[in-house]
Design a protein around this motif. Structure first.
Motif, short mmCIF file in Angstrom:
data_model
loop_
_atom_site.label_atom_id
_atom_site.label_comp_id
_atom_site.label_asym_id
_atom_site.label_seq_id
_atom_site.Cartn_x
_atom_site.Cartn_y
_atom_site.Cartn_z
N PHE A 37 -2.28 -15.73 25.83
CA PHE A 37 -0.94 -15.78 26.10
C PHE A 37 -0.14 -16.02 24.68
O PHE A 37 -1.02 -16.38 23.73
N ARG A 39 3.29 -18.06 23.40
CA ARG A 39 4.42 -18.83 23.87
C ARG A 39 5.51 -18.86 23.10
O ARG A 39 5.45 -18.68 21.97
N SER A 40 6.75 -19.10 23.88
CA SER A 40 8.10 -19.00 23.27
C SER A 40 8.31 -20.34 22.30
O SER A 40 7.41 -21.32 22.47
N THR A 42 9.73 -24.06 21.62
CA THR A 42 9.92 -25.33 22.24
C THR A 42 11.39 -25.54 22.67
O THR A 42 12.36 -25.25 21.63
N GLY A 51 8.30 -24.62 27.46
CA GLY A 51 8.06 -23.47 26.99
C GLY A 51 7.84 -22.47 27.97
O GLY A 51 7.53 -22.85 29.35
N ILE A 52 7.80 -21.09 27.59
CA ILE A 52 7.59 -20.11 28.29
C ILE A 52 6.12 -19.35 28.00
O ILE A 52 5.95 -19.09 26.62
N ARG A 53 5.19 -19.40 28.74
CA ARG A 53 4.01 -18.54 28.44
C ARG A 53 4.16 -17.21 29.01
O ARG A 53 4.39 -17.01 30.08
N TYR A 55 1.56 -13.68 29.34
CA TYR A 55 0.24 -12.91 29.32
C TYR A 55 0.35 -11.48 29.49
O TYR A 55 0.65 -11.01 30.42
N GLU A 72 6.49 -23.73 31.36
CA GLU A 72 5.41 -24.97 31.31
C GLU A 72 6.33 -25.96 30.47
O GLU A 72 7.15 -26.18 29.71
N LEU A 74 6.10 -29.26 28.27
CA LEU A 74 5.55 -29.56 27.25
C LEU A 74 5.60 -30.93 26.84
O LEU A 74 4.48 -31.14 25.95
N PHE A 116 2.72 -26.51 35.19
CA PHE A 116 3.42 -25.08 35.02
C PHE A 116 4.00 -25.01 36.47
O PHE A 116 3.96 -25.74 37.34
#
Length: 358
Positions: A37, A39-40, A42, A51-53, A55, A72, A74, A116
């Motif tokens: 993945f 991640r955006s 923070t 954060g955004i994951r 995939y 997610e 964090l 999540f």
């Protein structure tokens, strides 16, 4: 003997924030493999980090035909309740399309799988995501938007004892509104497109310096009891008078979409004409909240013509912060603005470029 009242308050509040995650070079992300993945950055909402994951090749081998997206938590050693809405932005229109959302707040805990959001491994088929007519990917860029609403920790105040004294409200705006409606003591009549509208000189003069000069100054209307108002619709003039008497805009619940935006624009013009700065600022705020690709050029022209510096800055920030220039240029408002006042566009784009570099 005075009465006593005790009061305690249990307060729950929420805080909402929106994060836009731009993935530039989308096609290159597909080389990182299944289950990997990106991640955006923070972002903080409600005192917590999120954060955004993403995939690009699916969460695992069972979902290789899909892209997977998760919200997610964090923050370390934290727990909170939150709801969310994961969206994909149509870059042709600038409008987000909700793909996965949960309106009921769920528990997020920083340890384990509960950090999540309840996601969906089959977030979207990759073939659907990459369909050109959907507009999700443009110039190899994908924009994922996430709206997070965090339920903040409740607060309970200690009981407070008050000696209760009932205070009558003045109802000042109601009284003045009734005065305008019933026309008692009216001493001037305005003729707007043939419609007669009565009012009170002293009230108008107290609220508007333009009316004061017109009704009590050296202008020809000083001693007139009937004044013709040109270049304004009757319903707009009535709305102006309502604000002068009650300090509030009329109820416009029956107007929607373009009609509402157009009416607010007309009220702004009227407010500027009669130097009603508080009314003008309210109209500016509403137009800034309605700003989108379709209304950008028309709103920018209005802001420039009527010296609305704050609204003009909002338009410039919208241009600088968006990737929607093709859609903006395609609007009729842009064509009209380019033809009538090209210098406004030049100034706006120069400032937008400076804004991007900050």
């Amino acid at each position: 003997m005075g009465s006593k009242k005790t009061v305690s308050r249990y307060t729950m509040k929420s805080e909402q924030g929106t994060h836009s995650f731009e993935i530039v070079g989308y096609s290159l992300t597909k080389i990182i493999g299944v289950g990997k993945f990106i991640r955006s950055g923070t972002f903080a909402v409600g005192g917590y980090d999120w954060g955004i994951r993403f995939y690009p090749n699916g969460l695992n081998e069972a979902y290789t035909q899909y892209v997977s997206v998760y919200l997610e938590l964090l923050s370390k050693d934290s727990a909170t309740y939150a709801s969310y809405d994961l969206r994909l932005v149509n870059q042709e229109t600038g409008l987000p399309q909700s793909v996965l959302s949960e309106s009921t707040p769920g528990l997020f805990k920083s340890s384990g799988i509960t950090r999540f959001a309840k996601g969906r491994s089959s977030f979207m088929l990759r073939t659907n995501l990459e369909m050109g007519e959907l507009g999700y990917i443009k110039e190899d860029c994908l924009i994922i938007e996430c709206v997070v609403t965090v339920i903040k920790k409740p607060q309970l105040s200690n009981p407070t004892v008050y000696s209760e004294i009932k205070v009558q409200t003045s109802g000042l705006s109601d009284h003045y509104g009734k005065l305008l409606l019933e026309q008692e003591g009216a001493d001037v009549t305005f003729v707007v497109e043939g419609e007669k509208i009565a009012a009170h000189k002293i009230v108008l003069a107290a609220r508007s310096p333009v009316f004061k000069a017109e009704l009590y100054g050296q202008m020809k209307e000083k001693n007139a009891r009937r004044i013709t108002v040109r270049d304004m619709r009757p319903h707009v003039f009535r709305a102006l008078l309502r604000f002068i008497y009650t300090d509030s805009l009329p109820d416009m619940d029956d107007l929607g979409g373009d009609d509402y935006s157009d009416m607010i624009g007309l009220l702004l013009v009227a407010a500027d004409r009669y130097a009603m700065d508080s009314m003008k600022s309210q109209c500016e705020r509403i137009l800034s909240e309605l700003l989108d690709v379709k209304t950008l050029a028309v709103t920018l022209a209005l802001a420039d013509k009527h010296n609305c510096s704050g609204l003009k800055d909002v338009c410039i920030e919208f241009i600088a912060a968006s990737n929607k220039m093709d859609a903006i240029v395609a609007t009729k408002g842009y064509a009209d603005l380019k033809r009538a006042c090209p210098s406004v566009l030049v100034d706006a784009f120069e400032k937008a470029c400076k804004f991007r570099r900050i």
